[in-house]
Design an enzyme around this catalytic site. Structure first.
Site, mmCIF file in Angstrom:
data_model
loop_
_atom_site.group_PDB
_atom_site.id
_atom_site.type_symbol
_atom_site.label_atom_id
_atom_site.label_comp_id
_atom_site.label_asym_id
_atom_site.label_seq_id
_atom_site.Cartn_x
_atom_site.Cartn_y
_atom_site.Cartn_z
ATOM 1 C CG ASP A 11 11.216 104.826 48.412
ATOM 2 O OD1 ASP A 11 10.645 103.740 48.197
ATOM 3 O OD2 ASP A 11 12.398 105.046 48.078
ATOM 4 C CG ASP A 130 15.718 94.135 48.011
ATOM 5 O OD1 ASP A 130 14.920 94.271 47.059
ATOM 6 O OD2 ASP A 130 15.610 94.774 49.078
#
Lengths: 258, 199
Positions: A11, A130
């Protein structure tokens, strides 16, 4: 024999690797290029970078980071976060990324997948999906999964399995599939979900969410039919050593690059 | 100087980065004189065969590439374009090799595109010096070149064996991406940069 891939995910915020719990209390986790190079040497097959801030102001920061990564590492890498147009994707690919990943934007504007694969080829286009369990989508084939957007904050009312098929038809080259129910639990990947998506599509599926130990990767490749397994914190905090993981998989007869 | 052929194909930067890591001096160019006088020519490419051929025509590069006498390496789409014909857009190619480029059959049950690390098998070739047969390299492609007399390395994708690498005279091709294939790929590029061929 095509090897199963092990993919660490990083990230990114303002060019640095960050770690946080549910996007809260982000903690600096080092220079992204250095971390990438370390993973590369440790035996990672591919890397995924997700720009979690992804604001317009950050565009130049991100492309200069992509440039520095491409200068340094000799394995393929994907960059995602905030890609809203062919121009955005061009900027990232031109800086040296091999693939771009899109998520929320693809649901809001499915035609974007089509234009991206037309312009750059489907091999460049990873669609991240997701999902969270939702009994409203249960069917004869199994449990139902609903697509969520915006880092898991926005439910869509869209069936995850159907969306995955649609994404393939639109021209995505790979699917990065995350079960939000499993993400962060370290209790293993969503095997049924991964299997259903992987066996009903003809493009590769990267399983994500839930990896906690080496056996979980074995399961996701055998029972889950995944083409690649992605994880973040377990690699970052050295809970799982990539070479040890690969040697274990090889000992179980799973083809891996060692 | 190494000429990297510029024809607006995707992902050229990775090739340039890989050459730079090896300390080689490379220039991205579509100029005939630079390509013909270069010590090495690298013909990379990610893209689509028909539009790539159209771009080569537009830049007047088709004849130029055929005339190269120095070591020439086509990568991925670049290697495919060195053959005679591609099913991708049903287009005639550079015809440096007499093969037909085909789409992976969809009825064999494997995933298309062929993405990821797969192993290569070969006997001996200066291109693979210092590398063990069975080493893994990185692939991303949906079309393939069948085995032929010019195949110097092959890869198995489930039950289909295709050309991983090919060579004839000064012309070499890799279906995989050496610039993305870790240390193995770097060694292949290094071998290419140091090999000598006679024509």
């Amino acid at each position: 024999m095509l090897a199963k891939r092990i993919i660490p995910c990083l990230d990114i915020k303002d060019g640095r690797t960050v770690k946080g719990i549910n996007f809260l209390s982000l903690r600096d986790a080092g220079d992204a290029v250095e971390n990438a190079a370390r993973y590369c040497e440790a035996g990672a097959d591919e890397l995924v970078f997700l720009d979690i801030t992804a604001t317009v102001e950050n565009r130049d920061t991100l492309s200069s980071l992509v440039r520095r990564i491409a200068d340094r590492i000799n394995i393929p890498f994907t960059v995602g976060g905030g890609i809203k147009s062919v121009e955005d994707a061009y900027r990232i690919l031109d800086a040296g990324a091999d693939k771009i990943s899109i998520n929320s934007r693809a649901v809001r504007e499915p035609e974007l997948i089509k234009s991206l694969s037309y312009h750059f080829g489907s091999q460049c286009v990873v669609c991240a999906i997701d999902v969270r369990k939702n009994p409203a989508f249960d069917s004869e084939e199994g449990e139902g999964w609903e697509v969520y957007l915006d880092g898991g904050r926005t439910p869509t009312g869209i069936d995850g399995i159907k969306w995955a098929k649609r994404v393939e038809e639109l021209g995505a080259g790979e699917i990065l599939l995350t079960s939000m129910n499993h993400d962060g639990t370290k209790s293993g990947f969503a095997l049924d979900l991964t299997k259903r998506v992987s066996t009903s599509l003809s493009i590769p599926v990267i399983a994500s969410g839930g990896a906690g130990k080496i056996e979980h990767f074995e399961e996701v490749f055998t029972s889950g039919y995944a083409d690649a397994g992605l994880a973040a914190s377990i690699f970052h905090y050295h809970e799982v050593d990539i070479m040890k993981l690969k040697r274990y998989l090889a000992s179980k007869g799973i083809p891996v690059r060692i | 100087m190494i000429a990297v052929v510029d024809y607006n194909a995707g992902n050229i930067r990775s090739v340039l980065c890989a050459l730079e890591r090896l300390g080689a001096k490379a220039e991205l160019t579509c100029e005939r004189d630079k390509i013909l006088s270069a010590d090495r020519v690298i013909f990379p490419g990610v893209g689509q065969a028909e539009s790539a051929m159209a771009e080569l025509e537009k830049r007047g590069l088709v004849e130029t590439l055929r005339q190269v006498k120095r070591p020439f390496l086509g990568i991925c789409l670049g290697m495919q374009l060195m053959n005679a014909f591609s099913e991708e857009g049903d287009v005639n190619l550079l015809s440096l090799f007499d093969n037909r480029v085909s789409l992976f059959p969809s009825d064999l049950g494997f995933k298309i595109p062929h993405v990821g690390w797969n192993s290569i098998s070969f006997n001996t070739s200066p291109l693979f010096e210092g590398i063990e047969s069975g080493s893994y390299v990185y692939y991303v492609h949906s079309y393939y070149v069948p085995l032929s007399s010019s195949t110097i390395a092959s890869t198995d994708y489930d039950n289909l064996t295709f050309t991983a690498s090919m060579a004839k005279d000064n012309f070499f091709g890799c279906q995989f991406h050496p610039e993305k294939s870790g240390e193995v790929g770097e060694r292949i590029l290094k071998n290419f940069l140091s090999l000598e061929v006679e024509k």
